[in-house]
Design an enzyme around this catalytic site. Structure first.
Site, mmCIF file in Angstrom:
data_model
loop_
_atom_site.group_PDB
_atom_site.id
_atom_site.type_symbol
_atom_site.label_atom_id
_atom_site.label_comp_id
_atom_site.label_asym_id
_atom_site.label_seq_id
_atom_site.Cartn_x
_atom_site.Cartn_y
_atom_site.Cartn_z
ATOM 1 N N GLU A 91 -66.897 15.656 -80.441
ATOM 2 C CA GLU A 91 -67.941 14.649 -80.270
ATOM 3 C C GLU A 91 -68.704 14.540 -81.579
ATOM 4 O O GLU A 91 -68.898 15.540 -82.277
ATOM 5 C CB GLU A 91 -68.947 15.038 -79.176
ATOM 6 N N TYR B 82 -73.734 16.773 -84.267
ATOM 7 C CA TYR B 82 -74.907 15.906 -84.161
ATOM 8 C C TYR B 82 -75.935 16.361 -85.200
ATOM 9 O O TYR B 82 -75.588 16.541 -86.362
ATOM 10 C CB TYR B 82 -75.453 15.909 -82.731
ATOM 11 N N HIS C 214 -68.922 19.951 -81.790
ATOM 12 C CA HIS C 214 -69.649 18.701 -81.617
ATOM 13 C C HIS C 214 -70.664 18.582 -82.737
ATOM 14 O O HIS C 214 -71.467 19.500 -82.941
ATOM 15 C CB HIS C 214 -70.331 18.662 -80.250
ATOM 16 N N TRP D 149 -68.488 9.867 -79.803
ATOM 17 C CA TRP D 149 -69.224 9.701 -78.555
ATOM 18 C C TRP D 149 -70.069 8.441 -78.682
ATOM 19 O O TRP D 149 -70.863 8.334 -79.599
ATOM 20 C CB TRP D 149 -70.117 10.911 -78.288
ATOM 21 N N ASN E 242 -67.141 21.236 -71.025
ATOM 22 C CA ASN E 242 -67.969 20.639 -72.065
ATOM 23 C C ASN E 242 -69.152 21.534 -72.417
ATOM 24 O O ASN E 242 -69.865 22.014 -71.533
ATOM 25 C CB ASN E 242 -68.497 19.277 -71.589
ATOM 26 N N GLU E 243 -69.351 21.789 -73.718
ATOM 27 C CA GLU E 243 -70.533 22.495 -74.240
ATOM 28 C C GLU E 243 -70.962 23.620 -73.301
ATOM 29 O O GLU E 243 -72.066 23.596 -72.728
ATOM 30 C CB GLU E 243 -71.663 21.494 -74.464
ATOM 31 N N ARG F 292 -60.959 11.017 -74.824
ATOM 32 C CA ARG F 292 -61.479 12.200 -74.135
ATOM 33 C C ARG F 292 -62.245 11.703 -72.913
ATOM 34 O O ARG F 292 -63.213 10.956 -73.039
ATOM 35 C CB ARG F 292 -62.389 13.021 -75.049
#
Length: 545
Positions: A258, A231, A229, A287, A162-163, A85
């Site tokens: 991610e 996290y 994503h 990531w 992105n985001e 990516r």
């Protein structure tokens, strides 16, 4: 009997009446769009044009900030990835990646047999992050570089932005995403599109989860993949399994676009991310390769873009359980099976020696590259011009044992690919074993960082309390119970019963005076999980912190 004069008008009238009924219905039905020419979504799965089920296994690479590091794509491929990516910029927040640059990125992905997921980063945190732009603006960027992407539908997935929303105004995500998809389709984009979740990609408010079906239905090509994503929001196995499981149950395509092993907003459960995506056959993209800043440098997979300096996170992602090396399969678009491959890999880098003892040495070398992929390495010992095989490995390091004390040995390495082609020999290294083990003062700290039924994660910190550096080491301990190591980063473990022996990795081999190195590992256990009470480093007992 009806006259012909009356039959014609009655038939025309009937047709007119039918058309009057059908036209309003036709107006409500979207015009059929051409079938996708490359990747496509079918029954919740991402398929190649050939119908091959494709599961992304790869990493993120910050190209827009490190345009001079395009060679990283070859290194990422050599580690086993099938996808990368690539971070791009529309020019609103960072230097714009123009059409020529985008075309070069795609060409480099294809040269290295990688599927290219291209994303615009300028949308990150829109509504909360100063300077962030809309998805509509990102769509305009894609249209401006469209000539670099047309015809690349077999190789490229377009990740629109992105985001695209932070934690403010994120309820607009659904309408904004639908509009961006339709703008690209209207401009003639036939690629698979990928859309990121709001809330800085983590969708803690479940906006994407609860509206994904309507967003997918808004794509006239029915060819959109969703990206979450993971996290700090995803710090438990239950949260990860539930989120991904809902998409699978709804037959909506999802990837983890991610994730990391740690983050400023919490400690994500990377082991579950890897295990559940493998179980469900879902893609993941860690990531990130290298170059992180702003306090998240720990998310680098290699140090300073050096493929031979894997960090603990890189070691975990590439070589750990459910990691890239063990689960990645190259895209079928890149050709026929390995039996048709006649091109040998490049030669590995000249090996470097570390952890030299009286009877063993650890060798590390730079990875070879190959169009299909390197599957292993053969280490040979050279004596009087004659080679003899010593060991084989799938990684870029090996420990050779059974050597004589105070003796010189010369080693070299060959690479092999899936078709059995062998590379040219690497350069050679000559090593003289030591007369006996050497050591310095040491202290070892051991702690359990996480537990779950039947398993746990641990951390071992080795401190050099002596006045001189330790260059290469072997650490030993015994588990008090039935714990067994399943994977380690920072060292190479061997276990016989309760006895554990760990040899240093290339990037942990040197411990300066008053310095320390940290190892991480996952393991299995029964109900009990007591810690070891004694450790030795290079044969000398260490104090226990």
């Amino acid at each position: 009997m009806r006259s012909p004069e009356r039959t014609v008008p009655r038939t025309a009238g009937l047709l007119a009446a039918l058309l009057g009924l059908l036209l309003p219905l036709l107006a409500l039905t979207p015009a059929a769009h051409a079938a996708p020419t490359g990747f496509r979504v079918e029954n919740g799965r991402l398929l190649e044009a050939s119908g091959n089920d494709f599961v992304m296994r790869g990493v993120n690479h910050a190209h827009t900030w490190y345009a001079d590091r395009i060679g990283s794509l070859a290194h990422i491929k050599a580690k086993g990835a099938n996808t990368v990516r690539v971070v791009l910029s529309s020019g609103d927040r960072w230097t714009r990646n123009d059409t020529a640059d985008v075309a070069n990125v795609v060409a480099q992905c294809k040269q290295n047999r990688l599927i290219c997921v291209l994303e615009v980063h300028d949308t990150t945190g829109y509504g909360e992050q100063s300077g962030a732009v809309t998805l509509s603006r990102a769509a305009d960027y894609w249209i401006s570089v469209q000539s670099a992407l047309t015809g690349q539908e077999d190789y490229v997935v377009v990740n629109i932005g992105n985001e695209p929303h932070g934690n403010s105004g994120y309820t607009a995500w659904t309408a904004d995403t639908k509009a961006a998809i339709q703008k690209l389709r209207g401009a003639g984009f036939d690629h698979t599109l990928m859309v990121d979740a709001p809330n800085w990609g983590q969708d803690w408010a479940f906006t994407m989860r609860d509206n994904a079906a309507s967003v997918f239905a808004a794509d006239p090509d029915a060819n959109t993949v969703f990206s979450i994503h993971m996290y700090g929001v995803f710090d438990t196995a239950a949260e990860i399994s539930d989120y991904l499981g809902r998409f699978v149950a709804a037959k909506l395509p999802i990837v983890v676009g991610e994730f990391g092993h740690d983050h400023s907003d919490g400690n994500p459960d990377e082991n579950t991310v890897l295990a559940v995506t493998q179980q469900l056959g879902l893609g993941y993209l860690g990531w990130s390769w290298s170059g992180n800043g702003g306090g998240v440098e720990y998310l680098d997979m290699v140090t300073d873009f050096d493929p031979d300096r894997l960090t603990s996170w890189g070691e975990r992602l590439f070589n750990g359980a459910n990691g890239i090396a063990a689960t990645s399969e190259e895209a079928a678009v890149y050709g026929s099976g390995p039996g048709d491959d006649t091109t040998a890999p490049t030669a590995p880098g000249t090996p470097r020696a570390s952890a030299v003892t009286a009877s063993s040495v650890t060798l590390n070398w730079g990875a070879a590259t190959d169009a299909v992929g390197v599957t292993g390495y053969d280490v040979v010992r050279i004596s009087g011009g004659t080679e003899s095989a010593v060991t084989t490995t799938t990684g870029t390091s090996a420990t050779v044992t059974g050597l004589g004390a105070n003796t010189s040995y010369t080693f070299a390495v060959y690479a092999r690919d899936a078709a059995g082609n062998r590379s040219q020999r690497s350069g050679t290294v000559t090593v003289t074993t030591s007369p006996g083990g050497t050591t310095g003062a040491c202290e070892v700290g051991y702690r359990v960082t996480g537990e779950w039924p039947g398993g746990f994660q641990g951390e071992v910190t080795v401190r050099n309390t002596g006045s001189s550096a330790v260059d290469g080491w072997t650490l030993r301990w015994a588990f008090p119970s039935d714990q067994r190591i399943t994977h380690m980063w920072g060292g190479t473990p061997a276990q016989s019963g309760a006895e554990v022996t760990v040899t240093s990795a290339s990037y942990t081999a040197s411990i300066p005076a008053s310095g320390s190195v940290t190892l991480g590992f996952t393991g299995t256990r029964s109900a009990a999980n007591p810690g070891p009470t004694a450790f030795s480093l290079n044969g000398a007992d260490c104090s226990v912190a």
